[in-house]
Design a protein around this motif. Structure first.
Motif, PDB file in Angstrom:
ATOM      1  N   VAL A 195       0.824  -1.203   0.000  1.00 36.90           N
ATOM      2  CA  VAL A 195       0.000   0.000   0.000  1.00 36.90           C
ATOM      3  C   VAL A 195       0.859   1.253   0.000  1.00 36.90           C
ATOM      4  O   VAL A 195       1.982   1.248   0.494  1.00 36.90           O
ATOM      5  N   GLU A 196       0.359   2.298  -0.604  1.00 33.68           N
ATOM      6  CA  GLU A 196       1.025   3.595  -0.650  1.00 33.68           C
ATOM      7  C   GLU A 196       0.113   4.646   0.000  1.00 33.68           C
ATOM      8  O   GLU A 196      -1.099   4.543  -0.125  1.00 33.68           O
ATOM      9  N   PRO A 197       0.643   5.695   0.663  1.00 33.82           N
ATOM     10  CA  PRO A 197       2.065   5.890   0.922  1.00 33.82           C
ATOM     11  C   PRO A 197       2.579   4.962   2.005  1.00 33.82           C
ATOM     12  O   PRO A 197       1.864   4.668   2.962  1.00 33.82           O
ATOM     13  N   GLY A 198       3.813   4.507   1.859  1.00 34.11           N
ATOM     14  CA  GLY A 198       4.329   3.454   2.730  1.00 34.11           C
ATOM     15  C   GLY A 198       4.519   3.867   4.170  1.00 34.11           C
ATOM     16  O   GLY A 198       4.518   3.026   5.061  1.00 34.11           O
ATOM     17  N   HIS A 199       4.708   5.183   4.432  1.00 34.78           N
ATOM     18  CA  HIS A 199       5.015   5.582   5.810  1.00 34.78           C
ATOM     19  C   HIS A 199       3.860   5.285   6.759  1.00 34.78           C
ATOM     20  O   HIS A 199       4.065   5.152   7.960  1.00 34.78           O
ATOM     21  N   ILE A 200       2.644   5.183   6.237  1.00 39.00           N
ATOM     22  CA  ILE A 200       1.493   4.898   7.104  1.00 39.00           C
ATOM     23  C   ILE A 200       1.527   3.445   7.577  1.00 39.00           C
ATOM     24  O   ILE A 200       1.176   3.132   8.703  1.00 39.00           O
ATOM     25  N   TRP A 201       1.969   2.557   6.670  1.00 35.01           N
ATOM     26  CA  TRP A 201       1.928   1.114   6.975  1.00 35.01           C
ATOM     27  C   TRP A 201       3.303   0.530   7.260  1.00 35.01           C
ATOM     28  O   TRP A 201       3.425  -0.654   7.556  1.00 35.01           O
ATOM     29  N   ARG A 202       4.381   1.342   7.128  1.00 32.51           N
ATOM     30  CA  ARG A 202       5.730   0.799   7.251  1.00 32.51           C
ATOM     31  C   ARG A 202       5.961   0.148   8.615  1.00 32.51           C
ATOM     32  O   ARG A 202       6.561  -0.930   8.716  1.00 32.51           O
ATOM     33  N   LYS A 203       5.474   0.779   9.664  1.00 26.32           N
ATOM     34  CA  LYS A 203       5.681   0.236  11.008  1.00 26.32           C
ATOM     35  C   LYS A 203       4.955  -1.089  11.192  1.00 26.32           C
ATOM     36  O   LYS A 203       5.337  -1.903  12.026  1.00 26.32           O
ATOM     37  N   LYS A 204       3.892  -1.302  10.412  1.00 29.94           N
ATOM     38  CA  LYS A 204       3.132  -2.540  10.550  1.00 29.94           C
ATOM     39  C   LYS A 204       3.864  -3.737   9.957  1.00 29.94           C
ATOM     40  O   LYS A 204       3.484  -4.880  10.214  1.00 29.94           O
ATOM     41  N   LYS A 205       4.902  -3.490   9.123  1.00 32.55           N
ATOM     42  CA  LYS A 205       5.639  -4.612   8.553  1.00 32.55           C
ATOM     43  C   LYS A 205       6.317  -5.418   9.647  1.00 32.55           C
ATOM     44  O   LYS A 205       6.288  -6.653   9.635  1.00 32.55           O
ATOM     45  N   THR A 206       6.936  -4.727  10.581  1.00 30.16           N
ATOM     46  CA  THR A 206       7.634  -5.423  11.657  1.00 30.16           C
ATOM     47  C   THR A 206       6.668  -6.030  12.655  1.00 30.16           C
ATOM     48  O   THR A 206       6.837  -7.172  13.091  1.00 30.16           O
ATOM     49  N   SER A 207       5.627  -5.288  12.997  1.00 33.24           N
ATOM     50  CA  SER A 207       4.719  -5.741  14.053  1.00 33.24           C
ATOM     51  C   SER A 207       3.631  -6.678  13.570  1.00 33.24           C
ATOM     52  O   SER A 207       3.055  -7.425  14.362  1.00 33.24           O
ATOM     53  N   VAL A 208       3.309  -6.632  12.260  1.00 28.58           N
ATOM     54  CA  VAL A 208       2.194  -7.445  11.749  1.00 28.58           C
ATOM     55  C   VAL A 208       2.657  -8.389  10.645  1.00 28.58           C
ATOM     56  O   VAL A 208       2.465  -9.607  10.724  1.00 28.58           O
ATOM     57  N   ALA A 209       3.286  -7.838   9.587  1.00 28.33           N
ATOM     58  CA  ALA A 209       3.572  -8.647   8.397  1.00 28.33           C
ATOM     59  C   ALA A 209       4.551  -9.766   8.691  1.00 28.33           C
ATOM     60  O   ALA A 209       4.298 -10.939   8.352  1.00 28.33           O
ATOM     61  N   TYR A 210       5.682  -9.451   9.306  1.00 28.87           N
ATOM     62  CA  TYR A 210       6.699 -10.483   9.528  1.00 28.87           C
ATOM     63  C   TYR A 210       6.222 -11.584  10.473  1.00 28.87           C
ATOM     64  O   TYR A 210       6.416 -12.775  10.178  1.00 28.87           O
ATOM     65  N   PRO A 211       5.582 -11.256  11.616  1.00 26.41           N
ATOM     66  CA  PRO A 211       5.027 -12.350  12.439  1.00 26.41           C
ATOM     67  C   PRO A 211       3.974 -13.161  11.697  1.00 26.41           C
ATOM     68  O   PRO A 211       3.884 -14.382  11.869  1.00 26.41           O
ATOM     69  N   LEU A 212       3.192 -12.496  10.850  1.00 25.84           N
ATOM     70  CA  LEU A 212       2.152 -13.203  10.117  1.00 25.84           C
ATOM     71  C   LEU A 212       2.770 -14.150   9.088  1.00 25.84           C
ATOM     72  O   LEU A 212       2.320 -15.291   8.924  1.00 25.84           O
ATOM     73  N   ILE A 213       3.818 -13.706   8.409  1.00 28.61           N
ATOM     74  CA  ILE A 213       4.514 -14.575   7.446  1.00 28.61           C
ATOM     75  C   ILE A 213       5.139 -15.759   8.167  1.00 28.61           C
ATOM     76  O   ILE A 213       5.066 -16.906   7.694  1.00 28.61           O
ATOM     77  N   ALA A 214       5.777 -15.495   9.306  1.00 23.19           N
ATOM     78  CA  ALA A 214       6.374 -16.592  10.073  1.00 23.19           C
ATOM     79  C   ALA A 214       5.308 -17.594  10.515  1.00 23.19           C
ATOM     80  O   ALA A 214       5.513 -18.818  10.454  1.00 23.19           O
ATOM     81  N   MET A 215       4.167 -17.078  10.942  1.00 24.50           N
ATOM     82  CA  MET A 215       3.078 -17.974  11.355  1.00 24.50           C
ATOM     83  C   MET A 215       2.568 -18.783  10.175  1.00 24.50           C
ATOM     84  O   MET A 215       2.258 -19.981  10.308  1.00 24.50           O
ATOM     85  N   LEU A 216       2.474 -18.136   9.000  1.00 25.72           N
ATOM     86  CA  LEU A 216       2.032 -18.849   7.802  1.00 25.72           C
ATOM     87  C   LEU A 216       2.989 -19.982   7.455  1.00 25.72           C
ATOM     88  O   LEU A 216       2.565 -21.108   7.156  1.00 25.72           O
ATOM     89  N   LEU A 217       4.294 -19.706   7.497  1.00 26.12           N
ATOM     90  CA  LEU A 217       5.275 -20.748   7.195  1.00 26.12           C
ATOM     91  C   LEU A 217       5.190 -21.889   8.200  1.00 26.12           C
ATOM     92  O   LEU A 217       5.282 -23.070   7.826  1.00 26.12           O
ATOM     93  N   LEU A 218       4.984 -21.547   9.465  1.00 27.21           N
ATOM     94  CA  LEU A 218       4.859 -22.590  10.489  1.00 27.21           C
ATOM     95  C   LEU A 218       3.620 -23.431  10.253  1.00 27.21           C
ATOM     96  O   LEU A 218       3.662 -24.674  10.318  1.00 27.21           O
TER      97      LEU A 218
END
Length: 954
Positions: A195-218
């Motif tokens: 999504v753009e602009p990225g600064h609104i969602w950038r912080k969510k990558k660490t707190s939401v996206a990466y844990p969610l990807i890790a959970m998906l892989l698990l």
């Protein structure tokens, strides 16, 4: 979601090739996600508990607008058409293309509906930073919008005959769950990453996206493991059933072989075996084994013994017996000469096998080769497949040839070739063998293929077993075409050794077997785990949004705190400056009564320095400490104290009178924590007060004299006003009396004329006297009204406003009517009258002044407009109620009052008339407001002025 693509709402803002690129990217992403999702499918078929492409579709429309819907249709079509394309017929091809197209259209419609609901109820550019917005987003995007394709897809499958009505609800449920979880899992990931602009969602990558990807892989790893274990269990069960079938097949084949070997023992133990003995011997064997088509005995006959052998058989009752073979037309003819023959001599059952008597087994290449091989090895030999025309099954069979020797202890090939007596032959039905082998075995929904693994003529196929849809075993009609064994997925292959040959057997499950075998453990695990992952994503999104808000709040509060500290610092400097700027002593007192801070004026008035004063008890600096402490406590009780008089004791001993003003100051929670007090030296004030006291004594006397003079002047003005009013009334009385006097004069003239002409009689005389009396009564009433108007009243009385005004109107009637002015009185209430408490004659005086002024204004207005007396004048008096007050409004059409003098008309001696006194309206206001406790005010209306009298109703 946010202002990420605010230009994509119009076609002119993005080039055409840009849209094609977005559509192609959407189709590719959908197709790739679909193919990967099928890896998570649980066999049979392609049902999966989660369908991430639905989240890809929704995210694409959110990112690129509604115009990318063709990409969703294309991606969905490709996923489904490559999965289930059937090119076996034109009808199958059409169905294979139409069904994916319908499903793709449903996927596109579902994404469009989802985005519409989000834009309508969540907001088009909502950044999802509030819990209620996140909940509405996932609820509308997932379970609600996913009802679309979950309804369209299964309905299309049922229409095309892919599923039945009984499977519709389960398919609908699986479809809806898969799409809903796919949206919940994939949508936040795509939005956060793209999504753009990225600064609104950038912080969510660490707190939401990466844990969610890790959970998906698990979750996927666990699912793959569980799926593998599930597949292994299904395969183990499948192979166990297949091995049981193979074991049963081998056992039944061995039974057939043992029965055939018993014939060998029969010929070895007895030398006079005839047709009857053979029939009796094999009767029980064949009765016990339905798969045996026939048992035969074919002795070895040398060419030198052929004629003797044929003659001997003819003598047994077969007059046309001869050793036979089949010609090229498959007809039985006399066998050609060869070194040796193996003609069928005994055959059971004889019925339907009569033509086999005399058939030379050595005349057929396959049988001859089998005989030679059996003779040389001394072991039974199984032939390749043969076509059977007798028996229960119209299909393939096989032969077992068992060599019989005259000497059972044949050790070499030469001996076996010399001592062979003949061959025992068994013809067996493969179908019957399979049928018997399957009895008592649980082989539901498993099919298998039996083939000859050593057939040099490539006639490999022996038997095909299919489990019928009705749940009963059936043996279908068989074709001899090659079976493509590579097309079978899960299978179990093995080889069965059957006396010199190898039969291959391949087992493969049906779709129903896979459906019944699966436990849905993997499906439930995947669905539950993915749902948990989606909910985890929602939860992380909520936490992230809340953390962002908290961070923002902390940042704002920190900035506010820094600003407040800076303001406090400036305020302290400012407050200190204010303290020192005051010429009066200023003191802050703590809640314990100790002095917190003072200014230089305090040091001056007490004689102590600031350092000496701070921290000491404030009351010790007063001559009356108890009184000072009482005032201090009063401040805490009521909040402040004003003009509290005390005496400060100077360090030198002299005292200074002061007045103190104090108030509490509070902390942030509103709790009083101290007192701020100011003291003012009133030494000079006290001296001035004493002097003022002396002046006041003389001043009171002077005030009394002035008041008496003022009262005398007011009485004089009232008298003047009364006299002016009396003048008006006398003029009114003169008008009132002129008419009745004229009437009396006319009556007397008429009476005199009647007397002169002798026309006076008693009736005429009495009538004339009555007329004169009526005129005198009217004149007398006028005198009474005038006397009542002049009669002074000492006390207020309750009187009718209506009656008082009516009296004034009557008194003024001759003047108003003579000037063509109509005076009306109306009451705007349900009651006929209003009553007030006051002085009725004074109210009449006021009303008369106002009517008289209105009359003069109308006459003056006519003169100004150069109008004659025929211009109708109007004075309308309205009495109404307003809350608890009585309003008297006197409206005229005399042109109104000049705005420049409006605020001066009630001033004493102010007049616009040439002979006016200027006290009428002034006294009217004094009477209404001072004597009647009411109000009198004026305003202009459209054609004149409005005088309003407001009195308190009784």
């Amino acid at each position: 979601m946010n202002d990420r693509y605010d230009q994509v709402t119009g076609a002119t803002t993005v080039p055409f090739y840009g849209w094609l690129l977005k559509i192609a990217g959407t189709a590719a992403a959908y197709f790739l996600a679909g193919k990967l999702s099928l890896l998570l499918a649980i066999p049979p078929g392609y049902a999966t508990a989660v369908w991430p492409p639905s989240g890809i579709a929704l995210s694409s429309v959110l990112l690129f607008s509604y115009r990318v819907w063709p990409g969703i249709l294309i991606g969905s079509f490709c996923v489904n058409v490559f999965t289930s394309l059937d090119t076996s017929s034109t009808d199958a091809i059409i169905k294979s293309l139409a069904l994916p197209a319908v499903i793709g259209a449903g996927a596109s419609l579902q994404a469009l509906i989802g985005v519409f609901l989000i834009n309508r109820f969540v907001g088009q550019y909502n950044p999802l930073n509030r819990e209620q917005n996140i909940l509405k987003f996932f609820l509308l995007a997932g379970p609600v919008s996913c009802l679309t394709n979950a309804t369209i897809g299964p309905a299309a499958m049922m229409l095309f005959g892919i599923i039945t009505w009984s499977n519709y609800l389960f398919t609908w449920w699986t479809w809806w769950i898969g799409d809903s979880i796919g949206v919940i899992v994939m949508t936040p990931l795509v939005l956060i990453l793209m999504v753009e602009p990225g600064h609104i969602w950038r912080k969510k990558k660490t707190s939401v996206a990466y844990p969610l990807i890790a959970m998906l892989l698990l979750v996927i790893s666990i699912f793959v493991y569980v799926k593998r274990q599930e597949g292994r269990r299904i395969r183990d069960d499948f192979e166990r059933i297949a091995r049981s079938v193979v074991n049963s097949l081998e056992n039944n084949f061995n039974i057939y072989l043992e029965n055939l070997k018993s014939i060998d023992r029969l010929f070895n133990t007895s030398s006079d075996i005839d047709r009857k003995k053979f029939r009796l011997f094999v009767k029980d064997i064949m009765a016990a084994h339905e798969g045996i088509q026939s048992l035969e005995w074919a002795p070895r006959v040398l060419d030198t013994n052929r004629l003797d052998f044929e003659e001997a058989v003819r003598r047994e009752g077969y007059p046309y017996f001869q050793i036979k073979e089949k010609d090229y037309q498959n007809k039985m003819v006399r066998a050609s000469r060869r070194d040796e023959y193996y003609p069928v001599y005994f055959v059971e059952p004889y019925k339907d096998n009569e033509t086999a008597i005399g058939f030379d087994l050595a005349s057929e290449q396959i049988r001859h080769e089998s005989i030679i091989k059996a003779r040389d090895t001394g072991e039974p030999i199984t032939t390749g497949r043969v076509s059977l025309i007798q028996g229960k099954y119209d299909q393939f069979g096989f032969l077992i040839l068992l060599p019989v020797f005259s000497n059972p202890l044949h050790g070499t090939i030469e001996l076996r070739r010399q001592e062979i007596k003949g061959v025992a032959l068994g013809i067996f039905s493969i179908g019957e063998l399979i049928d018997k082998s399957l009895k008592g075995l649980m082989i539901e929904d498993i099919d298998f293929i039996l083939y000859d693994d050593r057939d040099e003529n490539k006639k490999r196929f022996l038997f095909n077993y299919e489990f019928g849809k009705s749940g009963e075993r059936r043996i279908p009609e068989l074709s001899q075409k090659e079976i493509d064994l590579k097309s079978i997925n899960m299978r179990y292959s093995t080889v069965v050794n059957v006396t010199g040959r190898k039969w291959g057997i391949i087992f493969y499950p049906t779709i129903e077997y896979s459906k019944k075998s699966r436990s849905f453990q993997a499906w439930a695990l995947l669905a539950g785990s993915m749902l948990f992952t989606g909910l985890l994503g929602m939860f992380l999104l909520v936490l992230s949004s809340r953390a962002e808000r908290i961070t923002q709040i902390v940042k704002e509060r920190t900035e506010e705190l820094i600003a407040a500290q800076e303001m406090l610092k400036r305020a302290n400097i400012y407050n200190r400056t204010l303290l020192e700027a005051s010429i009066d002593p200023l003191v802050t007192i703590t809640g314990e009564g100790k002095i917190g801070d003072v200014n230089k004026a305090t040091e001056h008035i007490t004689g102590f320095s600031r350092d000496e004063i701070i921290g000491t008890n404030f009351s010790s600096y007063f001559t009356e400490p108890d009184k000072a402490m009482a005032g201090y406590k009063m401040v805490f009780e009521i909040g402040d104290v004003r003009n509290y008089e005390l005496y400060i004791r100077h360090r030198s001993g002299h005292t200074i009178p002061v007045i103190c003003n104090a108030s509490v100051f509070k902390n942030e929670s509103g709790e009083a924590i101290g007192v701020f007090a100011a003291a003012r030296d009133i030494t000079e004030m006290k001296k001035a007060s004493e002097q003022l006291s002396d002046l006041n004594k003389n001043l009171e006397k002077r005030v009394e004299e002035e008041v008496a003079k003022r009262r005398k002047q007011e009485q004089m003005m009232i008298h003047q006003s009364k006299m002016a009013t009396i003048g008006e009334m006398i003029s009114a009385i003169a008008h009132q009396w002129r008419q009745p006097l004229n009437a009396i004069s006319f009556v007397l003239i008429g009476l005199n004329d009647a007397f002169q002409h002798d026309e006076l009689d008693k009736e005429y005389f009495d009538k004339t006297i009555q007329n004169i009396k009526a005129q005198l009564i009217y004149m007398s009433k006028t005198i009474d009204d005038f006397r009542n108007f002049l009669k002074p009243l000492r006390e207020k009385i309750l009187f009718s406003v209506n009656d008082s005004i009516e009296s004034v109107i009557q008194l003024m009637h001759p003047q108003t009517i003579s000037n063509n002015i109509e005076v009306t009185l109306k009451c705007n209430d349900a009651y006929d009258t209003f009553k007030v408490c006051g002085y009725p004659n004074e109210l009449q005086q006021v009303v008369m002044n106002i009517i008289s002024n209105a009359k003069d204004a109308i006459v003056s207005y006519r003169s100004k407009l150069k109008q004659e007396i025929n211009m109708k004048g109007a004075i309308d008096i309205t009495v109404s109620r307003k809350n608890t007050s009585v309003l008297i409004e006197i409206v005229d059409n005399g042109g109104g009052i000049d705005e420049s003098i409006m605020d001066r008309i009630f001033n004493p001696y102010f007049t616009t008339k040439e002979k006016g006194t200027g006290i009428g309206l002034y006294m009217s206001k004094i009477i209404i407001e001072n004597n009647m406790d009411g109000r009198l005010y004026v305003s202009n209306c459209e054609h004149g002025s409005v005088f309003t009298i407001e009195l308190m109703e009784n």
